[in-house]
Enzyme design. Structure first.
Site, mmCIF file in Angstrom:
data_model
loop_
_atom_site.group_PDB
_atom_site.id
_atom_site.type_symbol
_atom_site.label_atom_id
_atom_site.label_comp_id
_atom_site.label_asym_id
_atom_site.label_seq_id
_atom_site.Cartn_x
_atom_site.Cartn_y
_atom_site.Cartn_z
ATOM 1 N N SER A 1 0.867 -1.185 0.000
ATOM 2 C CA SER A 1 0.000 0.000 0.000
ATOM 3 C C SER A 1 0.896 1.224 0.000
ATOM 4 O O SER A 1 1.737 1.370 0.885
ATOM 5 C CB SER A 1 -0.903 0.012 1.233
ATOM 6 O OG SER A 1 -1.529 1.277 1.339
ATOM 7 N N ARG A 2 0.744 2.072 -1.007
ATOM 8 C CA ARG A 2 1.622 3.242 -1.095
ATOM 9 C C ARG A 2 1.176 4.370 -0.177
ATOM 10 O O ARG A 2 1.839 5.389 -0.089
ATOM 11 C CB ARG A 2 1.712 3.703 -2.563
ATOM 12 C CG ARG A 2 2.381 2.656 -3.429
ATOM 13 C CD ARG A 2 2.710 3.121 -4.823
ATOM 14 N NE ARG A 2 3.263 1.993 -5.568
ATOM 15 C CZ ARG A 2 2.577 1.225 -6.391
ATOM 16 N NH1 ARG A 2 1.298 1.465 -6.583
ATOM 17 N NH2 ARG A 2 3.137 0.215 -7.018
ATOM 18 N N VAL A 3 0.036 4.199 0.489
ATOM 19 C CA VAL A 3 -0.391 5.172 1.502
ATOM 20 C C VAL A 3 0.137 4.732 2.865
ATOM 21 O O VAL A 3 0.562 5.529 3.683
ATOM 22 C CB VAL A 3 -1.924 5.322 1.505
ATOM 23 C CG1 VAL A 3 -2.382 6.200 2.660
ATOM 24 C CG2 VAL A 3 -2.400 5.912 0.183
#
Length: 524
Positions: free
Chosen positions: A386-388
């Site tokens: 997850s890039r968040v």
């Protein structure tokens, strides 16, 4: 004197414009070729790209849309029964773009991509409509993703967190539980319905069997989730144009709620706050790409890699870019997207999977080997990301789950090494034992989403070694009994974690004491 036809044409046009200034005049053409849901029309010289058309057929008016602008003709797709349109039929331009009905009236309904009910219920009574294909909000209209979108699945909320406004891809071979992850996420939003955190869910089924979609709808009804869900379906037997447009229609329905944050104080008809958060599940976009490929080839557009047209990337990027968290000036509403992509033999480097991976903010990869070995959800923590990240987690979860992904990845490597039959030292054996129990702990039955407080307690107990001496087969039983203990005897600690959403030293001490007390009663 030689008569010039272009001069006569221009004079006639001027006369028509002069005498019909107060009348509604629309351009008309005729179908010169029809087949496979594609019509070629002559006479619509002023037609615009993506303009809505009306086909006058023996069975009534059928809608279509301009897709190709050519020298003498236009190519259009038909949104309806393509067999009803015949050569020579009259076609009228509308000057409008495709719109779908939106609003509260569609909640709880199953509709087709044009917003027409498919569930046998009454007609949808709403005057509000929204454009199906729009330009996504710009950077200035957005803000960073900071609120978690709780899926209710321990493995995802702890290691691959999804935020409100994020686009998280669910990818894997067929029959590995992709739809199950999305449906669990929809079910988990029930706890927020009727509050300011309410999330409207839109499930878009593209190219699925009608029986599969009916099963999903039945599951949502059983768990009381249809109150806040819209199902948009273009089945495998529906024409390719309907499958192509379905995700955009679902997105438009979700955007209505996202933008409702600009009007604070709005309520639903039952007095509950108007939701300003929406979740879109696209199941699945690989079938939409196939439908678009079919349309493009029939429209004589040049094929590229794997026979897909050159703009197939744009097909998905302009859809997924519409998922966002709006700025506070725009009401702070969110539109989250969970697109699903089906891979062939786990090939994530194929054309469409790599396209969508590059558009989204991370992916949840479901592995067939894990699925068939009983690890469900079958998430491969190695290539899922997850890039968040931690920005989409509450502080308590961020604190306890920070090293969980690395620990599980290390466990997988050690497990492969241990299979060689080598003698292991005590520390390695301890790590293996704990890793095996964490894998068991992260297993979760379908349609049983957990609250984030329960997840925090379970994962804290696992990472701190409270399950180390529990038999592998008893891990699920231990967890169930432990959570019941915290919801009854140690209810105060459970409520404090839910309220604070963070673990300070004082709360950790209380939590550990309660875990010790429970462990002693469990062992006795």
């Amino acid at each position: 004197m030689k008569i010039k036809t272009d001069e006569i044409t221009s004079i006639i046009k001027q006369e028509i414009e002069h005498y019909a200034a107060d009348l509604e005049v629309s351009e008309v053409g005729r179908v010169v070729e029809i087949g496979d849901g594609i019509a070629r029309i002559y006479g619509l010289s002023n037609a615009m790209a993506s303009e809505l058309l009306e086909f006058q057929t023996d069975e009534g008016t059928i809608m279509g849309q301009v897709m190709n602008l050519e020298t003498d003709t236009v190519g259009a797709v038909i949104y309806g029964d393509p067999l009803a349109v015949k050569e020579g039929d009259l076609v009228k331009s509308t000057g409008r773009l495709l719109e779908v009905p939106v609003g509260e009236a569609i909640l709880g309904r199953v509709v087709d991509p044009l917003g027409r009910p498919l569930d046998g219920g009454p007609a949808i009574n709403t005057t509000e409509t929204q454009l199906v294909d729009i330009i996504a909000p710009g950077i200035a209209d957005r803000q960073p993703v900071t609120e978690p979108l709780q899926t209710g699945i321990k493995a995802i909320d702890a290691m691959i967190p999804v935020g409100r406004g994020q686009r998280e891809l669910i990818i894997g071979d067929r029959k590995t539980g992709k739809t199950a992850v999305a449906v669990d996420t929809i079910l988990n939003q029930k706890q927020y319905w009727g509050t300011d955190e309410a999330v409207v869910c839109i499930y878009v089924a593209v190219g699925q069997k009608e029986s599969t979609v009916a099963g999903v709808v039945e599951t949502l009804k059983e768990h009381g989730a249809m109150d806040y869900t819209i199902v948009v379906t273009a089945g495998s037997s529906d024409p390719a144009p309907m499958q192509y447009i379905a995700p955009y229609s679902g997105c438009a329905m979700g955007e209505y709620f996202m933008w409702s944050g600009k009007n604070p104080g709005q309520t639903l008809s039952d007095g509950k706050p108007m939701p300003k958060h929406a979740l879109l599940v696209y199941d699945d976009l690989s079938k939409q790409a196939v439908a678009y490929r079919q349309l493009s080839l029939l429209l004589r557009r040049p094929p590229g890699r794997e026979a897909y047209p050159g703009d197939v990337f744009y097909l998905h990027s302009r859809l997924l870019e519409r998922a966002t968290k709006l700025s506070d000036d725009n009401g702070g509403g969110t539109l989250s997207a969970l697109p699903i992509i089906e891979t062939q033999e786990g090939d994530v480097s194929a054309y469409i999977p790599t396209n969508v991976i590059s558009i989204t903010d991370g992916q949840i990869y479901l592995e067939p080997e894990l699925f068939f070995s009983g690890v469900r959800p079958a998430i491969n923590v190695g290539i899922s990301v997850s890039r968040v990240g931690g920005n989409a987690q509450i502080k308590a979860m961020k604190k306890i789950a920070g090293s969980l992904r690395l620990d599980l990845a290390a466990y997988r490597e050690l497990e492969a090494f241990a299979q060689l039959g080598t003698d292991l030292d005590k520390a390695t054996q301890t790590q293996l034992d704990r890793g095996a129990r964490m894998v068991e702990l992260l297993k979760q039955p379908q349609y049983v989403p957990q609250t984030v407080t329960d997840q925090v307690i379970s994962i804290y107990a696992g990472t701190k070694g409270y399950l180390d001496d529990v038999e592998l087969g008893d891990v699920a039983k231990f967890e169930k009994a432990m959570l019941e203990y915290f919801q009854t005897t140690a209810r105060e600690i459970h409520s404090e974690i839910a309220e604070k959403k963070a673990l300070d030293d004082d709360l950790i001490a209380k939590l550990e004491k309660a875990l010790d007390d429970f462990k002693s009663t469990w062992q006795s």
